[in-house]
Design an enzyme around this catalytic site. Structure first.
Site, PDB file in Angstrom:
ATOM      1  CB  SER A 149      -0.912   0.015   1.229  1.00 31.03           C
ATOM      2  OG  SER A 149      -0.124   0.086   2.404  1.00 31.03           O
TER       3      SER A 149
ATOM      4  CD  GLU B  88       3.692   4.928   3.603  1.00 26.39           C
ATOM      5  OE1 GLU B  88       4.168   5.786   2.837  1.00 26.39           O
ATOM      6  OE2 GLU B  88       3.830   3.710   3.424  1.00 26.39           O
TER       7      GLU B  88
END
Length: 262
Positions: free
Chosen positions: A7, A148
């Site tokens: 992802s 992230e």
């Protein structure tokens, strides 16, 4: 080529481990950052993304797929194997194998995204083989966004990790599965907060070892992959600000990221 998808950038921990343990095989990586995190998405959306990612990697030359995403593997792994004829490896089986062989007291903890924990995939796989084991699972939905964002050593990340891990620590687990490929980047935070004696199962390393063994046992596929002389390529569907520096910190070198619409 070996195609690997996640992802976001977490799957790069798997890619780095494959580089080190399976040298000589060209790699294609795709990080679907435009849709990250996968852990909060519906089963239908996860399956759609996983199929699209696989199709993209095959179009780029992948002859073997590694699902370097626990959320996608737990929800869409079987759908991908039913749809595509090429070998598909995921991060779950290797981590389960290692956790079972590592645990001394049969008490295993699992941390992962909401999708992975809700699927109960780790507990099902462990208990199918070891019915007397105890498996305790904890969803950690904030950890992927923190990784992230590049917040790998922030006090907020340490505080949130401690809160997530406390219930598992109370259960006295002796083995902890990092059920998300982003989590190895937080290993130095997770270890002291779960307990120094707890053995951590890093699915990125276990997946690379699993792939290494698969290639040894499937020489035709290994020869076909090794015959390709292409350079490794790294694709992303979005390129937010921290992405480049985070990718380079994982690999310890400059990494050229190609933004594409997969």
């Amino acid at each position: 080529m070996i195609g690997i998808f996640d992802s976001g950038l977490g799957g790069m921990t798997v890619t780095r481990a494959i580089e080190q343990l399976c040298p000589g095989y060209p790699l294609l990586y795709f990080g679907d950052l435009i849709h990250t995190p996968y852990g909060s998405k519906s089963c239908e959306a996860l399956t759609e993304y996983a199929i699209r990612n696989t199709e993209f990697l095959i179009a780029q030359g992948a002859a073997l797929i590694v699902i370097a995403c626990n959320s996608a593997a737990s929800i869409a792994g079987n759908a991908l194997r039913n749809k595509f004829s090429i070998p598909i490896i995921d991060v779950i089986e290797p981590a389960v194998n290692q956790a079972i062989s590592t645990s001394k007291n049969g008490t295993i903890g699992v941390i992962g995204t909401q999708a992975t924990i809700k699927s109960n995939v780790y507990a099902k796989n462990i208990l199918a083989r070891c019915p007397n084991y105890r498996v305790y699972s904890q969803a950690c939905p904030l950890l992927v966004p923190l990784v992230e964002e590049g917040w790998l050593n922030r006090k907020e990340t340490k505080m949130i990790s401690k809160k997530y891990l406390q219930p598992l620590r109370c259960k006295q687990v002796d083995t902890l599965i990092l059920g998300c490929t982003h989590y190895p980047m937080l290993k130095s935070i997770i270890q002291p907060r779960i307990g120094k004696r707890v053995k951590i199962v890093d699915s990125s390393i276990e997946t690379a070892l699993f792939l290494q063994n698969f290639l040894l046992q499937n020489q035709e596929i290994a020869k076909e992959l090794a015959a390709q002389k292409a350079n490794n390529r790294f694709f992303v569907s979005d390129l937010p600000l921290p992405t480049q520096s985070l990718a380079e910190s994982i690999f310890g070198r400059p990494v050229h990221l190609e933004k594409v619409h997969a």
